[in-house]
Design an enzyme around this catalytic site. Structure first.
Site, PDB file in Angstrom:
ATOM      1  N   GLN A  75       0.727  -1.080   0.078  1.00  0.00           N
ATOM      2  CA  GLN A  75      -0.084   0.151   0.233  1.00  0.00           C
ATOM      3  C   GLN A  75       0.991   1.547  -0.332  1.00  0.00           C
ATOM      4  OE1 GLN A  75      -2.305  -1.623   3.322  1.00  0.00           O
ATOM      5  NE2 GLN A  75      -4.253  -0.690   2.380  1.00  0.00           N
TER       6      GLN A  75
ATOM      7  N   ARG B  88       3.966   0.374  12.748  1.00  0.00           N
ATOM      8  CA  ARG B  88       3.494  -0.914  12.214  1.00  0.00           C
ATOM      9  C   ARG B  88       3.629  -0.804  10.863  1.00  0.00           C
ATOM     10  NH1 ARG B  88      -1.604  -3.676  10.660  1.00  0.00           N
ATOM     11  NH2 ARG B  88      -1.965  -5.721  10.919  1.00  0.00           N
TER      12      ARG B  88
ATOM     13  N   HIS C 125       0.643  -9.714   4.739  1.00  0.00           N
ATOM     14  CA  HIS C 125      -0.206  -8.468   4.045  1.00  0.00           C
ATOM     15  C   HIS C 125      -0.878  -8.667   3.125  1.00  0.00           C
ATOM     16  CE1 HIS C 125      -2.291  -4.426   6.324  1.00  0.00           C
ATOM     17  NE2 HIS C 125      -2.458  -4.992   4.763  1.00  0.00           N
TER      18      HIS C 125
ATOM     19  N   ASN D 239      -2.675 -10.564   8.331  1.00  0.00           N
ATOM     20  CA  ASN D 239      -3.206  -9.399   8.793  1.00  0.00           C
ATOM     21  C   ASN D 239      -4.242  -9.587   8.577  1.00  0.00           C
ATOM     22  OD1 ASN D 239      -3.706  -5.768   9.421  1.00  0.00           O
ATOM     23  ND2 ASN D 239      -4.007  -7.339   7.062  1.00  0.00           N
ATOM     24  N   GLU D 240      -5.450  -9.532   9.358  1.00  0.00           N
ATOM     25  CA  GLU D 240      -7.120 -10.015   9.346  1.00  0.00           C
ATOM     26  C   GLU D 240      -7.516 -11.390   8.620  1.00  0.00           C
ATOM     27  OE1 GLU D 240      -8.673  -6.833   7.324  1.00  0.00           O
ATOM     28  OE2 GLU D 240      -9.122  -5.164   8.617  1.00  0.00           O
TER      29      GLU D 240
ATOM     30  N   ASN E  89      -8.044  -4.939  14.713  1.00  0.00           N
ATOM     31  CA  ASN E  89      -8.295  -4.181  13.833  1.00  0.00           C
ATOM     32  C   ASN E  89      -9.946  -4.020  13.831  1.00  0.00           C
ATOM     33  OD1 ASN E  89      -5.803  -4.850  12.523  1.00  0.00           O
ATOM     34  ND2 ASN E  89      -6.532  -5.149  10.507  1.00  0.00           N
TER      35      ASN E  89
ATOM     36  N   TYR F 150     -13.105  -0.940  13.148  1.00  0.00           N
ATOM     37  CA  TYR F 150     -13.502   0.584  12.506  1.00  0.00           C
ATOM     38  C   TYR F 150     -15.240   0.924  13.108  1.00  0.00           C
ATOM     39  CZ  TYR F 150      -9.371   0.398   9.693  1.00  0.00           C
ATOM     40  OH  TYR F 150      -7.911   0.079  10.076  1.00  0.00           O
TER      41      TYR F 150
ATOM     42  N   GLU G 230      -5.856  -1.765  13.750  1.00  0.00           N
ATOM     43  CA  GLU G 230      -6.035  -0.458  13.291  1.00  0.00           C
ATOM     44  C   GLU G 230      -7.079  -0.221  13.980  1.00  0.00           C
ATOM     45  OE1 GLU G 230      -6.597  -2.282   9.119  1.00  0.00           O
ATOM     46  OE2 GLU G 230      -4.621  -2.828   9.152  1.00  0.00           O
TER      47      GLU G 230
ATOM     48  N   TRP H  48      -4.732   3.741  11.967  1.00  0.00           N
ATOM     49  CA  TRP H  48      -4.742   3.441  10.640  1.00  0.00           C
ATOM     50  C   TRP H  48      -5.640   4.706  10.082  1.00  0.00           C
ATOM     51  CZ3 TRP H  48      -2.657  -0.177   7.561  1.00  0.00           C
ATOM     52  CH2 TRP H  48      -2.376  -0.237   6.677  1.00  0.00           C
TER      53      TRP H  48
END
Length: 511
Positions: free
Chosen positions: A52, A107, A151, A196-197, A339, A341, A405, A448
């Protein structure tokens, strides 16, 4: 990865909720606090990931990953990470910005394709030099490196050779890769996250085809996938990820722990699930949502096997652990990264279990409300974070947790006056403080994202960054947003209720 919240909106049947009915949550958390209200050993930071932000996709020996292939297929909103934020070349000035902001930790992920371009075998000297210098500079600026090992970016060569995470061969290759990372960087890196996730990775990648490697089968997925099997592949990929994670933890504990004294964990997306009504069916469906999203991975790591409801609804489509695998898996994590949100509201949907062919989503037998798509801004529901942490404490013995995140999405319109992001961060960090005071074993919090980066859903149109990246400028200059000033103000010990510092740059940029 915040994209996952939007992946869910793309891939599930959502009943649109009324945000106004949920605003009361904002007033249930600590409103005024300082950095000193948190334990001294608690760490605050921010983060990004390799694909990213780095760019330099085929530079200095790097090979394609499955995310490169996914992006270049046009599925990633027609954009790719060939340049991204050019972090590969601009990392020195980025680390200066991190230090100026007062970050205590950062991170980031290591690109397997940059470090070992062939997926196994020879280490790329240029890639090794890059990550060594990156880590050294973070430490020189007093910033802890927290590393994610994978990731979404498995080397494409391994995907082509044997199907990537659908094959047990991936376990051996992953262990060899992390062995290199532990050996080369473990003298300075103490916090390692394997995946990740992991829960959303297997759903997006193998059921919905909304993330790499973009596999699904009709009638599931996004209509564009030409390969895959949504009914079984998510369960198979998750099984191999768990075996790979467990093997990596065992390797670290047997070979490196005594000398390096580090920690290895795994990261999951954690929604707060609430029943839409007080009906028994919706309450039970809410627990089922937790079992499928969190329990799918956490139960094996804590208890050695999948939740009973997951095994029952998936039937023969979900693999079984051997007795030896089960025993080795129990306790094979030092921390859990989450993570978080937003909050989703759950309604029972037993009819999906009557389908002749089912994917994981149908196996859950529920529908959701609380997200309106396209998502332009998350509702501010900080009590959801408290409830997630409380659930993990009760259900899984209060493990050490890092919030990897948490952040607010907004359109990338060039404004630096991101007051809604400030409101969001202020509320959620307050909720975190309340959770700590109630006994949560949370050890760190990462906003994040540090800067506006390539997002899996939305590309460069939706941004989470503390720093704006001017994509109309060939130098991709970074500018601090109001949220960067607010976060720095907090990290440097000031009261969050005080007057925010004024911006030192112009307020907007035209793209």
């Amino acid at each position: 990865m915040p994209n996952s919240v939007r992946l869910l909106a793309l891939s599930l049947l959502l009943v649109i909720g009324n945000y106004d009915d949920m605003r009361f949550f904002v007033f249930c958390v600590v409103d005024e606090y300082r950095r000193d209200d948190f334990p001294a050993e608690f760490v605050f930071g921010s983060g990004t990931s390799a694909y990213q932000v780095e760019g330099a996709v085929l530079e200095d020996g790097r090979s394609f990953s499955i995310w490169d292939t996914f992006a270049h297929s046009g599925l990633n909103y027609g954009v790719n990470g060939d340049i991204a934020c050019d972090g590969y070349h601009k990392y020195k000035e980025d680390i200066e910005l991190m230090a100026d902001t007062g970050l205590e930790a950062y991170r980031f992920s290591i690109s397997w394709s940059r470090l070992i371009p062939d997926g196994r075998g020879s280490v790329n000297v240029k890639g090794l030099q890059f990550y060594n210098d990156f880590i050294d500079r973070l430490i020189a600026h007093g910033i802890q490196p927290h590393v994610t090992l994978n990731h979404l970016d498995l080397p494409q060569i391994l995907e082509d050779e044997y199907g990537g995470w659908l094959s047990r061969k991936s376990v051996k290759d992953f262990v060899s890769y992390v062995d290199v990372c532990f050996k080369e960087f473990g003298d300075r890196v103490l916090h390692w996250t394997t995946f990740n996730e992991a829960n959303l990775f297997v759903l997006g990648g193998y059921d919905w085809a909304t993330s790499p490697p973009g596999r699904c089968s009709s009638p599931f997925g996004n209509n564009k996938c030409s390969r895959g099997n949504s009914t079984s592949e998510p369960y198979l990929a998750a099984h191999n990820l768990l075996l790979a994670h467990t093997s990596a933890v065992r390797l670290y504990r047997e070979k490196y722990k005594a000398m390096q004294q580090g920690f290895v964990g795994i990261n999951l997306l954690a929604f707060c699930f609430e029943p839409l009504t007080n009906k028994t069916e919706d309450v039970i469906a809410t627990q089922r949502a937790n079992d499928f999203y969190m329990g799918w991975f956490m139960n094996p790591l804590v208890n050695g096997d999948y939740p009973e409801i997951v095994k029952k609804n998936a039937g023969s489509r979900i693999p079984s652990f051997t007795k030896l695998e089960s025993e080795k898996m129990k306790g094979s994590f030092d921390f859990l990264g989450i993570n978080h949100y937003t909050t989703l509201y759950v309604k029972d949907n037993p009819g999906s279990l009557e389908m002749d062919t089912r994917d994981v989503t149908a196996d859950m037998a529920l529908t959701y409300s609380g997200i309106e798509f396209p998502i332009t801004e998350f509702p501010v529901l900080p009590l959801g974070l408290e409830k997630v942490l409380s659930y993990l404490k009760k259900e899984y013995g209060n493990p050490p947790i890092y919030i990897h995140e948490n952040g607010q999405v907004q359109s990338c319109n060039g404004t630096l006056m991101d007051a809604p992001r400030v409101d969001y961060l202020h509320a959620y960090i307050g909720a975190l403080l309340d959770a700590l005071r109630n006994g949560s074993n949370t050890r760190g919090y990462f906003v994040w994202s540090f800067m506006d980066i390539l997002e899996l859903v939305g590309g460069y149109d939706y941004c989470y960054g503390l720093y704006y990246v001017d994509r109309a400028d060939k130098e991709l200059t970074r500018y601090p947003k109001l949220s960067a000033h607010w976060y720095a103000n907090f990290l440097k010990g000031n009261n969050t209720s005080g007057i925010l510092p004024s911006l030192k740059a112009k307020d907007t940029f035209s793209s």
